[in-house]
Enzyme design. Sequence first.
Site, PDB file in Angstrom:
ATOM      1  N   ASP A 181     -33.911 -33.930 -28.355  1.00  0.00           N
ATOM      2  CA  ASP A 181     -34.268 -32.891 -29.517  1.00  0.00           C
ATOM      3  C   ASP A 181     -33.195 -32.110 -29.986  1.00  0.00           C
ATOM      4  OD1 ASP A 181     -36.246 -31.235 -31.205  1.00  0.00           O
ATOM      5  OD2 ASP A 181     -37.635 -32.732 -30.195  1.00  0.00           O
ATOM      6  N   HIS A 227     -36.793 -26.218 -32.880  1.00  0.00           N
ATOM      7  CA  HIS A 227     -37.833 -27.542 -32.578  1.00  0.00           C
ATOM      8  C   HIS A 227     -37.904 -28.040 -31.163  1.00  0.00           C
ATOM      9  CE1 HIS A 227     -39.064 -31.804 -33.426  1.00  0.00           C
ATOM     10  NE2 HIS A 227     -39.609 -31.440 -34.465  1.00  0.00           N
ATOM     11  N   SER A 398     -44.008 -34.506 -34.681  1.00  0.00           N
ATOM     12  CA  SER A 398     -43.378 -34.002 -33.789  1.00  0.00           C
ATOM     13  C   SER A 398     -44.229 -33.391 -32.694  1.00  0.00           C
ATOM     14  CB  SER A 398     -42.381 -33.031 -34.154  1.00  0.00           C
ATOM     15  OG  SER A 398     -41.300 -33.747 -34.912  1.00  0.00           O
TER      16      SER A 398
END
Length: 583
Positions: A181, A227, A398
């Site tokens: 990520d 994220h 996600s």
Amino acid sequence: MKCIYTTLFAIAFSAVAIAQANSQVDSIEERPQRLVVSFPLVSGSVTSQTTSTQQSEHCITLDSGTNWCVPVPLKSNERAAIHQATLQKSPLTSRAITVPAELTVSQAINLLSQTGFYSGVEPDVAISVQSWNETNPDEEYFDEQYYFQPNSVENPTGSSILTQWSMLKNPANVVNAYVLDTGFHLADDLDYAAGFNFENSQPFSKPGPGFLELEFIPEGATCNNMHGLGVASVIGAKINNGIGVTGTTGDVIIHPLRVMHCGTGFMSDAASALNWLSGQSVDGFPDFNGEPGVVNMSLGGKIGEIDCPLYLQSAIDNVTAKGFTVVVAAGNQSDNASLYIPAKCDKVITVGAATDKSRDADIAQFSNYGEVLDVMAVGQEVLGLRKDNGIGYWDGTSLASPLVAGMILNASKDFAFTPYQWQTLMPISSVNRWVEGARCETLGCAYGVLDAAKFYENAQRMQDGTLDSLTLSLNAVPACRQQWMIDNLPKGQTLCDQAVIELLTIPELAENEVIEVHALLDGQTIADRTGLVGQFQSTRFILGKAVFENRRAFAQKCDDNGQCELPIQLSTLELTNVPEACQ
């Protein structure tokens, strides 16, 4: 023999209740009951039953004739000293005494109390280490994580994660999550293992050790991406620490592998991370020497109609061959997921996003869809961490992907399956509660939302060999009906020679698909086709049991081009369980 069908449900229900009650004490059933006796710590007190010759005992003869001997803290003529010491609030000491098997705890307490030797006689309490999966988490925001609750009409996109927790036999087994990520940050509610940076597109990139986003931001530049922190927290935020949010699994090691810069990057860097996990040497990195686990890739890019690129598919093949299960997000473009990678690649579990509890049960408006989806999970208003110890709602496939990854990690504490086996459990462990007229009915949303409890149950059946079954057909009916069927049905006697195959790991067949059954002698393989029994257009069918005698049985799904999935081996042990009516 008389059949009483009306009582079968009540009997089955009672058996379940008993099993559940017993499961609560399995861990301590070997421990004897104990009592604790207390008495003043005064001069001359006897210390324990295991002490030296200074020990004094009093023996009580039980109904069986055996003697139960217990320690005497002082000679009987010194009981007044005990009383006096108690009045003066002298410090107490205590000793544990095992209760004989023939006595209840209450009986033993009465007998010891009647001796007058002790200031107190109390039950000992069995204790254990408090596990993260034993109670509802105490995190501040847990009540808003509705997807942990059982899947139901009222909670149609819930994933029954709490129920799965209660089923775990080995919750303390450590599992590994590898998060590919961007935007990793430190947080009080999340622990990371040592991480690595694979992002190699920026002139200031430093491939190698390190993973925090701030370590790779040039002076004067800004990047608000977080994220990776959010995704990692959905998998492994600390449980029962009273702060933040609750992770999907506990006793998990989060391995952060940075493959993008500030939210963007190139797929080749993600492929490099996969190859590194598979054991390939990568310049600037120490060789990987860790354990396989679950890889989460909440990332993607559009590639169109062409196949998954060779460099990426090869990396996925390499890492899954080493035992890693790869879970990927379907994408957030409200488009067909077959146009995106890694969603369309082979040997990955592709996850679409379902709506949250406040909306009609359906696919989220942003989620990609289509035939390449393996499963769904909630992808709206998923609680996760943000930088600076913030908490926030996240939307996107996600977040659906790490929920599925966490449910697999939970089950992997008890079951050692291959990536392919985990993938085959997805469709049969999903629940479809879409509202009437849902977009899922036309777009394609796999078989529904993954139910973690159903997933665990199917994993248990897969391990037991009962998920895909090969048994004698008469064993599927009550014993009291078997003889009647043999005597009264046309060709009833042939029922003793029939075997039924039921393939639950294959939820359904397309028009161009069949089930091939192979019965192989030693030395034969499926590839040489010599053991082919037949092709069938159903996942449940009947064959003669003689076909499988002294042979290995396999089933596989094939299309009309001759392309077949991995074969499923069927146990033939149940064929030896001959019904009484056939003996």
